[in-house]
Design a protein around this motif. Structure first.
Motif, PDB file in Angstrom:
ATOM      1  N   THR A  67      -8.962 -21.239 -15.260  1.00  0.00           N
ATOM      2  CA  THR A  67      -8.996 -20.211 -15.969  1.00  0.00           C
ATOM      3  C   THR A  67      -8.380 -19.162 -14.453  1.00  0.00           C
ATOM      4  O   THR A  67      -8.668 -18.278 -14.938  1.00  0.00           O
ATOM      5  N   ASP A  68      -8.247 -19.381 -13.427  1.00  0.00           N
ATOM      6  CA  ASP A  68      -7.634 -19.201 -12.655  1.00  0.00           C
ATOM      7  C   ASP A  68      -6.201 -18.948 -12.488  1.00  0.00           C
ATOM      8  O   ASP A  68      -5.616 -19.768 -12.744  1.00  0.00           O
ATOM      9  N   GLU A  69      -5.954 -17.276 -12.114  1.00  0.00           N
ATOM     10  CA  GLU A  69      -4.798 -17.360 -12.156  1.00  0.00           C
ATOM     11  C   GLU A  69      -4.008 -16.734 -10.963  1.00  0.00           C
ATOM     12  O   GLU A  69      -2.534 -16.478 -10.900  1.00  0.00           O
ATOM     13  N   THR A  70      -4.922 -17.194  -9.558  1.00  0.00           N
ATOM     14  CA  THR A  70      -4.265 -16.362  -8.518  1.00  0.00           C
ATOM     15  C   THR A  70      -2.759 -17.804  -7.829  1.00  0.00           C
ATOM     16  O   THR A  70      -2.889 -17.352  -6.988  1.00  0.00           O
ATOM     17  N   ASN A  71      -3.039 -18.939  -8.447  1.00  0.00           N
ATOM     18  CA  ASN A  71      -1.617 -19.561  -8.334  1.00  0.00           C
ATOM     19  C   ASN A  71      -1.036 -19.393  -8.652  1.00  0.00           C
ATOM     20  O   ASN A  71       0.377 -20.311  -8.344  1.00  0.00           O
ATOM     21  N   GLY A  72      -0.395 -18.738 -10.246  1.00  0.00           N
ATOM     22  CA  GLY A  72       0.963 -18.203 -10.031  1.00  0.00           C
ATOM     23  C   GLY A  72       1.537 -19.562 -11.140  1.00  0.00           C
ATOM     24  O   GLY A  72       2.285 -19.380 -12.428  1.00  0.00           O
ATOM     25  N   GLY A  73       0.462 -20.466 -11.587  1.00  0.00           N
ATOM     26  CA  GLY A  73       1.416 -21.386 -12.422  1.00  0.00           C
ATOM     27  C   GLY A  73       1.015 -22.479 -13.215  1.00  0.00           C
ATOM     28  O   GLY A  73      -0.380 -22.654 -11.924  1.00  0.00           O
ATOM     29  N   ALA A  74       0.970 -23.212 -14.119  1.00  0.00           N
ATOM     30  CA  ALA A  74       0.826 -24.614 -14.415  1.00  0.00           C
ATOM     31  C   ALA A  74       0.745 -25.481 -14.059  1.00  0.00           C
ATOM     32  O   ALA A  74       1.999 -26.169 -14.273  1.00  0.00           O
ATOM     33  N   LEU A  99      -3.956 -18.443  -3.953  1.00  0.00           N
ATOM     34  CA  LEU A  99      -3.971 -16.947  -3.465  1.00  0.00           C
ATOM     35  C   LEU A  99      -5.115 -16.396  -3.852  1.00  0.00           C
ATOM     36  O   LEU A  99      -4.983 -16.569  -5.011  1.00  0.00           O
ATOM     37  N   THR A 100      -6.044 -16.064  -3.026  1.00  0.00           N
ATOM     38  CA  THR A 100      -6.747 -14.759  -3.499  1.00  0.00           C
ATOM     39  C   THR A 100      -6.179 -13.882  -4.040  1.00  0.00           C
ATOM     40  O   THR A 100      -5.182 -13.389  -4.086  1.00  0.00           O
ATOM     41  N   GLU A 101      -6.773 -12.621  -4.909  1.00  0.00           N
ATOM     42  CA  GLU A 101      -6.263 -11.332  -5.204  1.00  0.00           C
ATOM     43  C   GLU A 101      -6.245 -10.730  -4.010  1.00  0.00           C
ATOM     44  O   GLU A 101      -5.262 -10.081  -4.186  1.00  0.00           O
ATOM     45  N   GLU A 102      -7.053 -10.814  -3.121  1.00  0.00           N
ATOM     46  CA  GLU A 102      -6.623 -10.128  -1.687  1.00  0.00           C
ATOM     47  C   GLU A 102      -5.353 -10.701  -0.877  1.00  0.00           C
ATOM     48  O   GLU A 102      -4.951  -9.790  -0.494  1.00  0.00           O
ATOM     49  N   GLU A 103      -5.546 -12.058  -1.411  1.00  0.00           N
ATOM     50  CA  GLU A 103      -4.317 -12.531   0.029  1.00  0.00           C
ATOM     51  C   GLU A 103      -2.903 -11.661  -0.724  1.00  0.00           C
ATOM     52  O   GLU A 103      -1.747 -11.621  -0.433  1.00  0.00           O
ATOM     53  N   ILE A 104      -2.705 -11.806  -2.328  1.00  0.00           N
ATOM     54  CA  ILE A 104      -1.804 -11.441  -2.936  1.00  0.00           C
ATOM     55  C   ILE A 104      -1.213  -9.963  -3.003  1.00  0.00           C
ATOM     56  O   ILE A 104      -0.348  -9.918  -2.368  1.00  0.00           O
ATOM     57  N   ALA A 105      -2.284  -9.511  -2.250  1.00  0.00           N
ATOM     58  CA  ALA A 105      -2.651  -7.432  -2.451  1.00  0.00           C
ATOM     59  C   ALA A 105      -1.533  -7.827  -0.902  1.00  0.00           C
ATOM     60  O   ALA A 105      -0.828  -6.538  -0.677  1.00  0.00           O
ATOM     61  N   LYS A 106      -1.924  -8.601  -0.706  1.00  0.00           N
ATOM     62  CA  LYS A 106      -1.702  -8.368   0.935  1.00  0.00           C
ATOM     63  C   LYS A 106       0.111  -8.975   0.953  1.00  0.00           C
ATOM     64  O   LYS A 106       0.306  -8.059   1.712  1.00  0.00           O
ATOM     65  N   LEU A 140       3.908 -11.454  -6.723  1.00  0.00           N
ATOM     66  CA  LEU A 140       3.862 -10.926  -4.984  1.00  0.00           C
ATOM     67  C   LEU A 140       4.526 -10.522  -4.229  1.00  0.00           C
ATOM     68  O   LEU A 140       3.684  -9.692  -3.529  1.00  0.00           O
ATOM     69  N   GLY A 141       5.189  -9.197  -5.540  1.00  0.00           N
ATOM     70  CA  GLY A 141       5.809  -8.319  -5.224  1.00  0.00           C
ATOM     71  C   GLY A 141       6.608  -8.548  -3.679  1.00  0.00           C
ATOM     72  O   GLY A 141       7.145  -7.737  -3.185  1.00  0.00           O
ATOM     73  N   ILE A 142       7.635  -9.650  -3.821  1.00  0.00           N
ATOM     74  CA  ILE A 142       8.706 -10.120  -2.917  1.00  0.00           C
ATOM     75  C   ILE A 142      10.260  -9.884  -3.815  1.00  0.00           C
ATOM     76  O   ILE A 142      10.581 -10.434  -5.345  1.00  0.00           O
TER      77      ILE A 142
END
Length: 411
Positions: A67-74, A99-106, A140-142
């Motif tokens: 259910t959590d999408e913050t780590n980006g992969g399965a 990574l949390t949504e806040e960390e991804i935004a950072k 991640l915007g990289i």
């Protein structure tokens, strides 16, 4: 290295609605990151494990939450990770790099750039790994500033690194072609302040946290165990076999070979390794296998170090009319997947290159954020045989099993 050998590795079934990744293998320099994104489908608790608590780490892999999408992969394989890192480090499951949504935004705010330097781009493993990196970096915007392919040449990789560093990337993700010959070039990258994340292999003398951020690998020891079990079970614990191995000092292939031989010795003592022949050119393995058959016509099975050498061995067997000889290998390339589906290859231990690429991108983000980074991260090994080939393909590549594989499949 754990001495306890697992004969069965559990598989976790997942289906991802991803666009089909390209099976072409051309590596190109790019100036803009791929904007295609992929929804993540698993996560783990962000709690840090205490030192030496590898039992808890292994349990964490088996508790993946969709259910959590913050780590980006399965992480699509499950089970105890048997490999240790380049300097003997205990593996941290890739599912723990979250990574949390806040960390991804950072991370996105940093407008960072990354480069990728492959030892070799001409296989399905590299293509899938690049897809995982590209998808997660996009999330991640990289921006990916460059991607290079050294074609197994240390000299070319050194030149590639010099070209990459002219772009001054914040991160370099790479797999050294030669751990010794490329060490100076990678040290110059570290000295320039670029964050270094390694796939599988690390330069000689490098220490995580000092010369580089960390490394991400498949459980290559576990995959070697799987290959041994496939042959051992098929022969009912008795017989004569051969090994076609990569005769180069390369960390992950060394792990595979050690695991295969140790499993045979300890678990299948009545199976005799009657021939062990090395290669350095993966495209010459048909010649190696032909020599092995000539010298040992009573061989009943062969272990090939990865999928492309296995293709060469299979070609030699066909030319000799020896379809009675069993084959097992490592890495689920498209060609060997088709042969498993058709019943021509027993099976293999699969790496999860897409998941590995996602983990490498997450590790890079950790470093950019200043988070504590595990020295060695691994994705689980996955047993693949005829019984699960269609689902395994989806798990490894994160795309539906292609028509060519379904057409080849025999009930």
């Amino acid at each position: 290295m754990k001495k306890k050998i697992l004969s069965v590795l559990l598989s976790a079934v997942m289906v991802c609605s991803l666009a089909a990744c390209s099976t072409t293998t051309d590596m190109v320099n790019t100036t803009e990151g791929n904007k295609e994104t992929t929804a993540g489908t698993s996560a783990q608790s962000e709690e840090k494990e205490t030192a030496g608590a590898d039992e808890a780490k292994n349990d964490a892999v088996e508790k993946a939450d969709d259910t959590d999408e913050t780590n980006g992969g399965a992480v699509s394989g499950t089970g105890e990770i048997l490999s240790t890192g380049p300097n003997g480090e205990t593996a941290t499951p890739a599912s723990e790099l979250t990574l949390t949504e806040e960390e991804i935004a950072k991370v996105k705010e940093g407008k960072y750039t990354a480069a990728i330097s492959f030892h070799y781009g001409g296989n399905d493993w590299s293509t899938s790994q690049l897809k995982g990196l590209t998808d997660r970096f996009a999330e991640l915007g990289i921006e990916i500033a460059a991607t290079t392919d050294a074609n197994f040449s240390a000299e070319q990789q050194v030149a590639d690194i010099e070209t990459i560093m002219a772009k001054n990337p914040d991160v370099l993700v790479s797999i050294p072609t030669d751990a010794t010959a490329t060490a100076d070039a990678f040290q110059r990258v570290a000295d320039a302040g670029t964050k270094l994340v390694f796939m599988d292999n690390v330069p000689k003398g490098f220490k995580a946290g000092e010369n580089y951020v960390g490394s991400v690998s498949a459980d290559n020891y576990g995959n070697g165990v799987i290959a041994a079990d496939l042959i051992g079970e098929a022969l009912n614990g008795e017989g004569k076999i051969g090994i076609v191995y990569y005769d180069v000092d390369f960390f992950v292939t060394n792990q595979r070979l050690e695991a295969f031989e140790k499993t045979m010795e300890e678990k299948y003592p009545n199976i005799e390794i009657v021939s062990k022949m090395g290669f350095q050119d993966e495209n010459s393995c048909d010649v190696v296998a032909d020599a092995m058959l000539t010298q040992n016509p009573d061989i009943q099975a062969i272990f090939a170090h990865w999928d492309i050498p296995c293709e060469g061995v299979l070609s030699a067997l066909r030319a000799a009319g020896r379809d009675d000889i069993l084959l097992a290998t490592i890495d689920l390339g498209n060609n060997v997947a088709k042969e498993i589906a058709a019943g021509k290859i027993l099976g293999l231990g699969a790496q999860l290159p897409y998941d590995q690429g996602v983990a490498e991108a997450n590790m890079a983000a950790y470093a950019l954020l200043g988070k504590e980074v595990p020295a060695y991260v691994a994705v689980p090994a996955k047993r693949v045989d005829h019984s699960n080939i269609l689902q395994a393909y989806e798990d490894v590549y994160h795309v539906p099993a292609p028509d060519f594989l379904k057409d080849a499949y025999k009930e």
